[in-house]
Structure formats: C-alpha cells, structure tokens
Write a protein that holds these residues in place. Structure first.
Motif, PDB file in Angstrom:
ATOM      1  N   GLY A  33      32.326  -7.404 -32.220  1.00 38.27           N
ATOM      2  CA  GLY A  33      33.354  -8.367 -32.618  1.00 38.27           C
ATOM      3  C   GLY A  33      34.593  -8.166 -31.759  1.00 38.27           C
ATOM      4  N   THR A  34      35.743  -7.975 -32.393  1.00 38.01           N
ATOM      5  CA  THR A  34      36.986  -7.745 -31.647  1.00 38.01           C
ATOM      6  C   THR A  34      37.264  -6.262 -31.414  1.00 38.01           C
ATOM      7  OG1 THR A  34      38.295  -7.760 -33.682  1.00 38.01           O
ATOM      8  CG2 THR A  34      38.030  -9.874 -32.528  1.00 38.01           C
ATOM      9  N   THR A  63      32.800   5.281 -37.254  1.00 37.80           N
ATOM     10  CA  THR A  63      32.559   4.775 -38.604  1.00 37.80           C
ATOM     11  C   THR A  63      33.286   3.441 -38.728  1.00 37.80           C
ATOM     12  OG1 THR A  63      34.474   5.971 -39.443  1.00 37.80           O
ATOM     13  CG2 THR A  63      32.338   7.091 -39.590  1.00 37.80           C
ATOM     14  N   GLY A  64      32.932   2.673 -39.708  1.00 36.02           N
ATOM     15  CA  GLY A  64      33.588   1.386 -39.902  1.00 36.02           C
ATOM     16  C   GLY A  64      32.922   0.244 -39.159  1.00 36.02           C
ATOM     17  N   MET A  65      31.865   0.529 -38.399  1.00 37.84           N
ATOM     18  CA  MET A  65      31.135  -0.549 -37.726  1.00 37.84           C
ATOM     19  C   MET A  65      30.278  -1.280 -38.750  1.00 37.84           C
ATOM     20  SD  MET A  65      30.127   1.087 -34.048  1.00 37.84           S
ATOM     21  CE  MET A  65      29.744  -0.541 -33.423  1.00 37.84           C
ATOM     22  N   VAL A 106      27.532  -3.852 -28.472  1.00 37.31           N
ATOM     23  CA  VAL A 106      27.327  -3.660 -27.038  1.00 37.31           C
ATOM     24  C   VAL A 106      27.887  -2.303 -26.650  1.00 37.31           C
ATOM     25  CG1 VAL A 106      27.887  -4.513 -24.721  1.00 37.31           C
ATOM     26  CG2 VAL A 106      27.448  -6.133 -26.582  1.00 37.31           C
ATOM     27  N   LEU A 107      27.095  -1.545 -25.932  1.00 39.46           N
ATOM     28  CA  LEU A 107      27.535  -0.284 -25.363  1.00 39.46           C
ATOM     29  C   LEU A 107      27.792  -0.548 -23.881  1.00 39.46           C
ATOM     30  CD1 LEU A 107      27.676   2.648 -26.561  1.00 39.46           C
ATOM     31  CD2 LEU A 107      25.632   3.087 -25.237  1.00 39.46           C
TER      32      LEU A 107
END
Length: 156
Positions: A94-95, A122-124, A130-131
C-alpha cells in the motif's frame, strides 16, 4: 575533438550499461537467465521502483514479526573505494515503504552473493507486498541506483 567526444560517449554508455544487481531469493520479477555471467541482461534495471517490471505471482511467503533472509547478487561490480555503496532491502505494501535490511558494498567481486537478514515489520496486512532490493553505488562513474523486486505474500 571528435575522437575525444566519441571516447567520452562510449565511456558514458559503458557506465550506464555495465552495473547489475540480481535478487536471487525471493525470486526477482522476470527471468533469472545468465546469472552465472557478469553483466547479465536480467540484472540491469535502472528505473525505480522495481526497474519498471510488472507485478508477478508471489515467489515467497513472509510473516510479520519474523526474520527472513534475502539473497542478492552483485552481478557486476561498481565499488568505489572513496565512496562505497550499499545494498538495501525495502518492503512495500500500500502506502507503507520500509527499509528492513542493508549491507555495505566492501569491494567484493562481480557475482558475489550477499545475505541480508531482515525483520518483516509487524502491522502489515495479509495479502500481497513487494520486496525491493537496490544497489546504491555511490559511484559518480556509474548509475546511482539499480533495482530489483520480488512479489511476496504476507501471511500470519
């Protein structure tokens, strides 16, 4: 004068076409053909993000709060002793865009493999991410940054 101009133009073209960085694990977008030879065409992407390559099927599963190992290849060396560069690994969803690992370029030769140990933030959210791996050369005789991306899936 024309000879000097031709030599300068040739050197500039060679600098722009000769540095490469590959993302081995997770598998980079596109092909991985020719990785065992320095200067592989599949490893030169100069446009961020992701070298302009389209999104593909996820090639790895990442878990928030867990470590992951990212393997990069310096496909062609652009180390400058006075201003050494680095390889960075960023995760994007996302952003959100967060650097999760970095390793310095210490002048290792072409085809050298780097392992970057990184903590998945965390929080994803569950789903695609995308890496992105970048090779920041810090070399005025080379392009500033080379890009590779892998599409990944975030799971709990």
């Amino acid at each position: 004068m024309n000879t000097i101009f031709s030599v300068v133009c040739f050197a500039a073209i060679m600098a722009l076409s000769s540095a490469h960085m590959c993302l081995i694990n997770p598998h980079q977008r596109g092909s991985m053909m020719g990785l065992n030879k320095a200067g592989s065409d599949d490893c030169i992407l100069l446009t961020g993000p992701c070298g302009g390559r389209a999104i593909s099927t996820p090639t790895a599963i990442l878990n928030p709060g867990k470590n992951t190992t990212v393997t990069l290849q310096k496909n062609l060396d652009h180390w400058a002793k006075a201003t050494p560069g680095y390889f960075a690994v960023t995760i994007m969803q996302g952003t959100m865009m967060k650097e999760i690992g970095r390793v310095m370029d210490m002048g290792e030769p072409s085809l050298h493999l780097y392992s970057v140990e990184a903590m998945v933030p965390t929080g994803m959210t569950i789903g695609g991410a995308v890496l992105q791996a970048t090779y920041v050369t810090n070399n005025s005789q080379a392009p500033a940054v080379f890009y590779q991306c892998a599409d990944v899936k975030v799971e709990m």
